[in-house]
Design a protein around this motif. Structure first.
Motif, mmCIF file in Angstrom:
data_model
loop_
_atom_site.group_PDB
_atom_site.id
_atom_site.type_symbol
_atom_site.label_atom_id
_atom_site.label_comp_id
_atom_site.label_asym_id
_atom_site.label_seq_id
_atom_site.Cartn_x
_atom_site.Cartn_y
_atom_site.Cartn_z
ATOM 1 N N SER A 166 -68.643 52.656 -34.607
ATOM 2 C CA SER A 166 -69.780 53.163 -33.839
ATOM 3 C C SER A 166 -69.424 53.313 -32.361
ATOM 4 N N ARG A 224 -69.202 56.665 -29.985
ATOM 5 C CA ARG A 224 -69.982 56.753 -28.750
ATOM 6 C C ARG A 224 -69.115 56.956 -27.511
ATOM 7 N N ARG A 232 -70.858 62.507 -33.175
ATOM 8 C CA ARG A 232 -70.762 62.000 -34.544
ATOM 9 C C ARG A 232 -69.312 61.942 -35.001
ATOM 10 N N GLU A 263 -68.788 57.011 -40.612
ATOM 11 C CA GLU A 263 -70.203 56.883 -40.932
ATOM 12 C C GLU A 263 -70.486 56.076 -42.191
ATOM 13 N N ILE A 268 -70.472 52.451 -41.067
ATOM 14 C CA ILE A 268 -71.555 52.225 -40.110
ATOM 15 C C ILE A 268 -72.902 52.167 -40.841
ATOM 16 N N MET A 272 -75.501 48.223 -36.544
ATOM 17 C CA MET A 272 -74.690 49.320 -36.047
ATOM 18 C C MET A 272 -75.250 50.677 -36.458
ATOM 19 N N CYS A 331 -77.694 51.381 -33.803
ATOM 20 C CA CYS A 331 -76.988 51.766 -32.575
ATOM 21 C C CYS A 331 -76.441 53.179 -32.676
ATOM 22 N N TYR A 332 -75.897 53.523 -33.820
ATOM 23 C CA TYR A 332 -75.318 54.854 -34.024
ATOM 24 C C TYR A 332 -76.401 55.929 -33.930
#
Length: 247
Positions: free
Chosen positions: A158, A162, A168, A173, A176, A182, A185-186
């Protein structure tokens, strides 16, 4: 740390023995053992550990101490610190052991190498946390060699999306989306909106379901209400939040 000469008779015939200790004033205390002996005549420093040798060079000699370098070069942490603090530059004799330790290899690249260090990248690339920091601080961009490890850890995947990709990152993913914290957060930091793939995990956690409703959906979220209702504190917060949204 201090070096104190011992009496020749105590040390044995034809030997010059020394005590290395950080607390010379405590040598007479019963049970005190924080010292090490070495034979100055033979220069056999097998009883000196890497930390003691580093401290002696750094704090007493205030420069290189060739007699202690063999033992320092066998410990990644103290080899790195010896290069940084004593030699103040690269130290080839210590690089073999440093290159086997992901954390110290990353530090060594930062200082004294001050850039990419190919010799340490293999081990760094196998550690998700260090691969993330290496990409951020050293490469200052994407680092494909470290992405396999990063993609297996929700938190670092993540953060990698960021801070480095700045968007993305499909490769990360899956992992996550399995971590409620997370995933929130994502959605909040990277997608900046709802993320259906992560909602299943989020909806099972009262804490994160409440914050997902508040920070991402910005309103009522029926899918998370079952979990929220099972936690009195967050149920009260959620109800107050919904009332605020309705007013």
């Amino acid at each position: 740390m201090h070096v104190l000469p011992m009496d020749h008779d105590t040390a044995g015939p034809h030997k010059s023995m020394f005590i290395i200790t950080a607390h010379p004033d405590r040598l007479c205390e019963p049970g005190f053992t924080d010292f090490t002996l070495y034979d100055d005549g033979k220069e056999e420093l097998t009883t000196i550990d890497a930390e003691q040798a580093y401290e002696y060079a750094h704090n007493i000699i205030k420069g290189r101490w060739p007699e202690g370098e063999k033992v320092i070069a066998q410990n990644a942490l103290w080899a790195y610190r010896y290069a940084r603090d004593v030699i103040k530059g690269r130290w080839p004799e210590g690089e073999t052991v440093i290159a086997q330790d992901a954390e110290r290899a990353h530090w060594y690249a930062l200082d004294p190498v001050k850039g990419r260090w190919p010799e340490g990248e293999k081990v760094i690339a196998q550690d998700a946390e260090r691969a993330y920091w290496y990409a951020l601080h050293v490469i200052k961009g994407r680092w494909p060699e470290g992405e396999k490890a990063i993609a297996q850890c929700a938190s670092w995947a993540s953060l990698y999306a960021r801070d480095i990709i700045k968007g993305r990152w499909p490769e990360g993913e899956k992992v996550i989306g399995q971590d409620a914290f997370m995933a929130h957060c994502y959605a909040d930091d990277v997608i900046k909106g709802r993320w259906p793939e992560g909602e299943k995990a989020i909806a099972q956690d009262a804490f994160m379901a409440y914050y997902y409703a508040r920070d991402v959906i910005k309103g009522r979220w029926p899918e998370g209400e079952k979990a929220i209702a099972q936690n009195a504190e967050y149920a009260a917060r959620y109800n107050a939040f919904i009332d605020q949204c309705s007013s």
